[in-house]
Every structure is written in C-alpha cells, then in structure tokens.
Design a protein around this motif. Structure first.
Motif, PDB file in Angstrom:
ATOM      1  N   PRO A  58       1.318  -1.022  -0.238  1.00 52.79           N
ATOM      2  CA  PRO A  58      -0.001   0.083   0.057  1.00 52.79           C
ATOM      3  C   PRO A  58       0.941   1.223  -0.429  1.00 52.79           C
ATOM      4  N   GLU A  82      -4.182   5.160   1.090  1.00 50.40           N
ATOM      5  CA  GLU A  82      -5.171   4.710   1.108  1.00 50.40           C
ATOM      6  C   GLU A  82      -6.361   6.308   2.375  1.00 50.40           C
ATOM      7  N   TRP A 140     -13.253   7.055  -1.857  1.00 46.91           N
ATOM      8  CA  TRP A 140     -11.928   6.086  -1.561  1.00 46.91           C
ATOM      9  C   TRP A 140     -11.415   5.757  -2.140  1.00 46.91           C
ATOM     10  N   ARG A 149      -7.193   4.227  -3.198  1.00 49.66           N
ATOM     11  CA  ARG A 149      -6.583   3.190  -2.632  1.00 49.66           C
ATOM     12  C   ARG A 149      -4.677   2.787  -3.605  1.00 49.66           C
ATOM     13  N   ASP A 172     -11.182   0.249   3.106  1.00 42.84           N
ATOM     14  CA  ASP A 172      -9.913   0.884   3.977  1.00 42.84           C
ATOM     15  C   ASP A 172      -9.248  -0.103   4.670  1.00 42.84           C
TER      16      ASP A 172
END
Length: 187
Positions: A53, A56, A78, A80, A111
C-alpha cells in the motif's frame, strides 16, 4: 499524499477497437486479459507476489474517475494506491477508487485491505460484474515519483455490485514487461 491527483491532463481512455497504432501481441494480451491480474502476477512470480500500500484515504476524485463512475465532478471517494510486486520489484502501480456514498453501508471495507489484493476480492465475489477494459498511456505525473516514465500503458475497468462501483486502474511498469518477456511460459 496520493500520487494521482493532477488535474491538468486527462488521458483518452480507449477500447481495443480505438487503439491506433495497435501495441505488440504481448502488450495487448496483458492489457485486455479478462482474468484476475493478481492470479496472473502470482503465476509469473511463481508465488513471489505481494501488495505494498502507498496511499489509502478519502479525497476528491479526478474528473476522469467521476465520469467513469457516473458521479458529479468533484465527488469524494475512497482512493487506494498500491504496488503489485513480483519478487519484491514493483511490477504494477494500481489505483482503485469508489464513491463515498456507494461504500457507506456496503460491506466492502476497502479501508481494511492492507496488503491484501483488492482485485482478488473483486474476482472472488461473483456479484461483481466487470465492465469493458479501457487503456491509455498513463500520465507520468499521476505515478509515484520513483515510477515516473512516459508512455507507460495503463488499463482500467469498472466493477459493479448493486449500487457499488469500484474503478480499478493498473499501470504496467517496465519491470513487469522484462519479467513477462523472460518467462513467457508462466504468463
């Protein structure tokens, strides 16, 4: 801070029939493959696949993302951003977005994915329907600084489940093409 928020240039996302000139066969095969990219990368890396990641969080979505998700300009969603890695090397930069309004109460919990693959989750849930794949030369300003190169191929597709739509963009980095050409039997 997300890497893909520059409002200055929006690429033309194209279908296979709109591509001129047409890329080579290997590139076309990867760009328009309908299967799970996670599974394909896992095969190519001989189980050396991982997800890192990068960002995010909630933020206003880009204009091209709002249009693809049938949202009003400037809608919040959202975001990511991750690297999909083979043997520790970043092979693909991926950016997935979904509208806040569609995610609330849906149960997807983008999330909470951490280092798990969103793509695998989308392919395992038979309720998601994938729309057509579109491709472009992804703007280098939308990439993490260490991955910025001109003319990198990217693809995106929208996954729908009821009121929820998730737009997934995957940008193929030069390290992936080297691995794919070195091991075509595992692609």
């Amino acid at each position: 801070m997300p890497h893909s928020n520059s409002p200055f240039f929006a690429p033309a996302w194209l279908s296979l029939g709109q591509l001129t000139p047409t890329p080579d066969a290997l590139t076309l095969d990867w760009l328009f493959d309908q299967g799970s990219l996670t599974r394909r990368l896992t095969r190519l890396s001989e189980d050396g696949f991982s997800v890192t990641p990068l960002f995010e969080g909630w933020q206003p979505l880009r204009a091209d993302e709002c249009a693809a998700l049938d949202l009003a300009q400037g809608s919040e969603g959202w975001v990511r951003e991750v690297y999909l890695r083979g043997h520790g090397e970043p092979w693909v930069f991926a950016r997935s977005v979904a509208a806040r309004s569609a995610l609330q109460g849906d149960g997807l919990h983008m999330d909470e994915l951490g280092s798990r693959s969103l793509g695998e989750l989308l392919f395992c849930d038979q309720a998601f329907q994938r729309r057509a794949i579109e491709v472009c030369h992804y703007p280098q300003d939308w990439l993490p600084s260490e991955a910025r190169e001109p003319e990198l191929w990217g693809r995106r597709s929208r996954f729908d489940r009821g009121a929820l739509s998730v737009l997934v963009a995957e940008i193929f980095l030069p390290t992936l093409w080297r691995a794919a050409r070195a091991h075509p039997e595992t692609c």
